[in-house]
Design a protein around this motif. Sequence first.
Motif, PDB file in Angstrom:
ATOM      1  N   PRO A 204     -17.276  13.333   2.886  1.00 17.84           N
ATOM      2  CA  PRO A 204     -17.202  11.886   2.686  1.00 17.84           C
ATOM      3  C   PRO A 204     -18.261  11.367   1.716  1.00 17.84           C
ATOM      4  O   PRO A 204     -19.426  11.768   1.777  1.00 17.84           O
ATOM      5  CB  PRO A 204     -17.413  11.318   4.093  1.00 17.84           C
ATOM      6  N   THR A 205     -17.826  10.458   0.837  1.00 18.81           N
ATOM      7  CA  THR A 205     -18.709   9.884  -0.171  1.00 18.81           C
ATOM      8  C   THR A 205     -18.538   8.364  -0.197  1.00 18.81           C
ATOM      9  O   THR A 205     -17.415   7.866  -0.140  1.00 18.81           O
ATOM     10  CB  THR A 205     -18.395  10.445  -1.569  1.00 18.81           C
ATOM     11  N   VAL A 206     -19.655   7.654  -0.283  1.00 17.73           N
ATOM     12  CA  VAL A 206     -19.649   6.196  -0.404  1.00 17.73           C
ATOM     13  C   VAL A 206     -20.213   5.833  -1.771  1.00 17.73           C
ATOM     14  O   VAL A 206     -21.330   6.227  -2.106  1.00 17.73           O
ATOM     15  CB  VAL A 206     -20.488   5.536   0.709  1.00 17.73           C
ATOM     16  N   LEU A 207     -19.425   5.124  -2.562  1.00 17.88           N
ATOM     17  CA  LEU A 207     -19.889   4.649  -3.874  1.00 17.88           C
ATOM     18  C   LEU A 207     -20.121   3.144  -3.808  1.00 17.88           C
ATOM     19  O   LEU A 207     -19.298   2.411  -3.249  1.00 17.88           O
ATOM     20  CB  LEU A 207     -18.855   4.959  -4.950  1.00 17.88           C
ATOM     21  N   ILE A 208     -21.241   2.689  -4.375  1.00 21.41           N
ATOM     22  CA  ILE A 208     -21.584   1.262  -4.361  1.00 21.41           C
ATOM     23  C   ILE A 208     -21.806   0.804  -5.802  1.00 21.41           C
ATOM     24  O   ILE A 208     -22.535   1.452  -6.560  1.00 21.41           O
ATOM     25  CB  ILE A 208     -22.850   1.001  -3.524  1.00 21.41           C
ATOM     26  N   SER A 209     -21.175  -0.305  -6.159  1.00 30.30           N
ATOM     27  CA  SER A 209     -21.284  -0.800  -7.531  1.00 30.30           C
ATOM     28  C   SER A 209     -21.123  -2.318  -7.562  1.00 30.30           C
ATOM     29  O   SER A 209     -20.445  -2.901  -6.709  1.00 30.30           O
ATOM     30  CB  SER A 209     -20.194  -0.161  -8.405  1.00 30.30           C
ATOM     31  N   ASN A 210     -21.731  -2.949  -8.566  1.00 30.67           N
ATOM     32  CA  ASN A 210     -21.575  -4.391  -8.764  1.00 30.67           C
ATOM     33  C   ASN A 210     -20.374  -4.722  -9.657  1.00 30.67           C
ATOM     34  O   ASN A 210     -20.138  -5.889  -9.969  1.00 30.67           O
ATOM     35  CB  ASN A 210     -22.840  -4.992  -9.380  1.00 30.67           C
ATOM     36  N   MET A 211     -19.635  -3.700 -10.073  1.00 30.17           N
ATOM     37  CA  MET A 211     -18.430  -3.932 -10.866  1.00 30.17           C
ATOM     38  C   MET A 211     -17.316  -4.513  -9.994  1.00 30.17           C
ATOM     39  O   MET A 211     -17.305  -4.332  -8.776  1.00 30.17           O
ATOM     40  CB  MET A 211     -17.927  -2.620 -11.468  1.00 30.17           C
ATOM     41  N   GLU A 212     -16.359  -5.168 -10.633  1.00 34.38           N
ATOM     42  CA  GLU A 212     -15.152  -5.581  -9.942  1.00 34.38           C
ATOM     43  C   GLU A 212     -14.274  -4.349  -9.701  1.00 34.38           C
ATOM     44  O   GLU A 212     -14.424  -3.320 -10.388  1.00 34.38           O
ATOM     45  CB  GLU A 212     -14.386  -6.613 -10.775  1.00 34.38           C
ATOM     46  N   LYS A 213     -13.362  -4.459  -8.770  1.00 33.66           N
ATOM     47  CA  LYS A 213     -12.543  -3.312  -8.349  1.00 33.66           C
ATOM     48  C   LYS A 213     -11.804  -2.661  -9.519  1.00 33.66           C
ATOM     49  O   LYS A 213     -11.879  -1.443  -9.717  1.00 33.66           O
ATOM     50  CB  LYS A 213     -11.546  -3.761  -7.280  1.00 33.66           C
ATOM     51  N   LYS A 214     -11.090  -3.464 -10.310  1.00 35.82           N
ATOM     52  CA  LYS A 214     -10.305  -2.915 -11.421  1.00 35.82           C
ATOM     53  C   LYS A 214     -11.209  -2.253 -12.447  1.00 35.82           C
ATOM     54  O   LYS A 214     -10.940  -1.138 -12.931  1.00 35.82           O
ATOM     55  CB  LYS A 214      -9.486  -4.024 -12.070  1.00 35.82           C
ATOM     56  N   GLU A 215     -12.294  -2.940 -12.780  1.00 37.52           N
ATOM     57  CA  GLU A 215     -13.251  -2.422 -13.753  1.00 37.52           C
ATOM     58  C   GLU A 215     -13.867  -1.115 -13.270  1.00 37.52           C
ATOM     59  O   GLU A 215     -14.056  -0.170 -14.050  1.00 37.52           O
ATOM     60  CB  GLU A 215     -14.335  -3.478 -13.987  1.00 37.52           C
ATOM     61  N   PHE A 216     -14.160  -1.058 -11.973  1.00 41.60           N
ATOM     62  CA  PHE A 216     -14.768   0.135 -11.385  1.00 41.60           C
ATOM     63  C   PHE A 216     -13.818   1.326 -11.485  1.00 41.60           C
ATOM     64  O   PHE A 216     -14.226   2.437 -11.848  1.00 41.60           O
ATOM     65  CB  PHE A 216     -15.127  -0.138  -9.927  1.00 41.60           C
ATOM     66  N   GLY A 217     -12.545   1.106 -11.163  1.00 39.06           N
ATOM     67  CA  GLY A 217     -11.561   2.179 -11.257  1.00 39.06           C
ATOM     68  C   GLY A 217     -11.422   2.693 -12.678  1.00 39.06           C
ATOM     69  O   GLY A 217     -11.325   3.907 -12.904  1.00 39.06           O
ATOM     70  N   GLU A 218     -11.429   1.778 -13.637  1.00 35.64           N
ATOM     71  CA  GLU A 218     -11.329   2.176 -15.040  1.00 35.64           C
ATOM     72  C   GLU A 218     -12.553   2.970 -15.473  1.00 35.64           C
ATOM     73  O   GLU A 218     -12.449   3.921 -16.258  1.00 35.64           O
ATOM     74  CB  GLU A 218     -11.167   0.930 -15.919  1.00 35.64           C
ATOM     75  N   TYR A 219     -13.714   2.578 -14.948  1.00 31.40           N
ATOM     76  CA  TYR A 219     -14.952   3.274 -15.314  1.00 31.40           C
ATOM     77  C   TYR A 219     -14.970   4.701 -14.765  1.00 31.40           C
ATOM     78  O   TYR A 219     -15.355   5.639 -15.457  1.00 31.40           O
ATOM     79  CB  TYR A 219     -16.162   2.501 -14.792  1.00 31.40           C
ATOM     80  N   LEU A 220     -14.535   4.871 -13.511  1.00 36.38           N
ATOM     81  CA  LEU A 220     -14.501   6.216 -12.926  1.00 36.38           C
ATOM     82  C   LEU A 220     -13.483   7.095 -13.642  1.00 36.38           C
ATOM     83  O   LEU A 220     -13.671   8.306 -13.762  1.00 36.38           O
ATOM     84  CB  LEU A 220     -14.158   6.130 -11.435  1.00 36.38           C
ATOM     85  N   GLY A 221     -12.399   6.498 -14.075  1.00 39.05           N
ATOM     86  CA  GLY A 221     -11.381   7.254 -14.793  1.00 39.05           C
ATOM     87  C   GLY A 221     -10.216   7.660 -13.908  1.00 39.05           C
ATOM     88  O   GLY A 221     -10.362   7.850 -12.695  1.00 39.05           O
ATOM     89  N   ALA A 222      -9.060   7.813 -14.531  1.00 41.67           N
ATOM     90  CA  ALA A 222      -7.833   8.135 -13.804  1.00 41.67           C
ATOM     91  C   ALA A 222      -7.929   9.421 -12.971  1.00 41.67           C
ATOM     92  O   ALA A 222      -7.433   9.463 -11.838  1.00 41.67           O
ATOM     93  CB  ALA A 222      -6.665   8.231 -14.794  1.00 41.67           C
ATOM     94  N   PRO A 223      -8.545  10.515 -13.471  1.00 44.52           N
ATOM     95  CA  PRO A 223      -8.615  11.738 -12.658  1.00 44.52           C
ATOM     96  C   PRO A 223      -9.333  11.530 -11.323  1.00 44.52           C
ATOM     97  O   PRO A 223      -8.906  12.063 -10.296  1.00 44.52           O
ATOM     98  CB  PRO A 223      -9.396  12.709 -13.556  1.00 44.52           C
ATOM     99  N   VAL A 224     -10.431  10.737 -11.327  1.00 36.93           N
ATOM    100  CA  VAL A 224     -11.163  10.463 -10.091  1.00 36.93           C
ATOM    101  C   VAL A 224     -10.347   9.568  -9.170  1.00 36.93           C
ATOM    102  O   VAL A 224     -10.184   9.846  -7.977  1.00 36.93           O
ATOM    103  CB  VAL A 224     -12.537   9.813 -10.383  1.00 36.93           C
ATOM    104  N   VAL A 225      -9.818   8.484  -9.727  1.00 37.04           N
ATOM    105  CA  VAL A 225      -9.038   7.533  -8.921  1.00 37.04           C
ATOM    106  C   VAL A 225      -7.850   8.227  -8.279  1.00 37.04           C
ATOM    107  O   VAL A 225      -7.539   7.991  -7.110  1.00 37.04           O
ATOM    108  CB  VAL A 225      -8.574   6.347  -9.793  1.00 37.04           C
ATOM    109  N   ASP A 226      -7.175   9.094  -9.047  1.00 34.60           N
ATOM    110  CA  ASP A 226      -6.010   9.795  -8.518  1.00 34.60           C
ATOM    111  C   ASP A 226      -6.379  10.671  -7.330  1.00 34.60           C
ATOM    112  O   ASP A 226      -5.641  10.744  -6.345  1.00 34.60           O
ATOM    113  CB  ASP A 226      -5.381  10.652  -9.624  1.00 34.60           C
ATOM    114  N   ARG A 227      -7.540  11.325  -7.389  1.00 34.80           N
ATOM    115  CA  ARG A 227      -7.974  12.178  -6.281  1.00 34.80           C
ATOM    116  C   ARG A 227      -8.278  11.374  -5.017  1.00 34.80           C
ATOM    117  O   ARG A 227      -8.167  11.871  -3.908  1.00 34.80           O
ATOM    118  CB  ARG A 227      -9.212  12.982  -6.690  1.00 34.80           C
ATOM    119  N   PHE A 228      -8.697  10.116  -5.215  1.00 34.99           N
ATOM    120  CA  PHE A 228      -9.133   9.325  -4.065  1.00 34.99           C
ATOM    121  C   PHE A 228      -8.111   8.279  -3.615  1.00 34.99           C
ATOM    122  O   PHE A 228      -8.449   7.357  -2.884  1.00 34.99           O
ATOM    123  CB  PHE A 228     -10.468   8.652  -4.394  1.00 34.99           C
TER     124      PHE A 228
END
Length: 260
Positions: A204-228
């Motif tokens: 289990p991993t907890v990520l914390i960021s001041n980005m908005e949800k959409k912006e955060f997903g774009e920053y992590l990238g599609a490969p990461v988002v797809d895995r999670f």
Amino acid sequence: MRSIEEIKKAIEEHYDKMESVDDLNIWNESLNQLNDELKMAEKLQEEEKNSDPKIIAEKKKEKENREIKNLAESGIGNRYLQVDIHSYIAETEEQKTAIEIIKQFITNPIDKNLWLVGVAGTGKTLLGAIICRYCGAKYYKSYQIKDELEYARSFNAKKKPTELINDYADISVMIIDEVGRYRSPAEQEYLFRILNERYEMKKPTVLISNMEKKEFGEYLGAPVVDRFREGCKCLEFKGESYRARERNEWDGKINEKIFD
């Protein structure tokens, strides 16, 4: 009812008689009865212990000490060393939903992931500290990981970057705060590596960021988002600063003795 010691002695004597019995079926039945009696006696003894106020108080104190130790060893920092589940004041529906999801995560974090994103000062790090207390999570700021990995490339480093990535991947519950504060390709690269390894290991991993949800997903990238997509909750905080209620000015008094 006989004591546990008396029942155990009866079982020993029963085994001593085994060679002299005529009917093993009857002997086995008697043995089963003795074992059932022993289980019942042990259960009653445990229930008596659990109902003893002194033992209950001792267990509660042990649990509290363990939780405080979790915080002290988490890396969260002194500001959060006294927090518990009651430290987060949930007034809005957003906050009530957040604390309920945090409780669910704490109850069973295995193969679960959390993203806490949104407005600064809304209590995201406080919720991370609460997770540290009850789950024994390890807390990192994203730029700390960046510095550690950069140093790992130096000649004097005891561990190479790959070894450090493996260490991060092996942490039972990991919190990474301040994700995206400096928005660098280097951060994106190591986040992918760490998160991918932890995903494979079901950690289990907890990520914390001041980005908005959409912006955060774009920053992590599609490969990461797809895995999670599975096993991950994303809480977006849009309310006013959680810190504002606790903000107060120092009174400005002077201790004249300092200047004597």
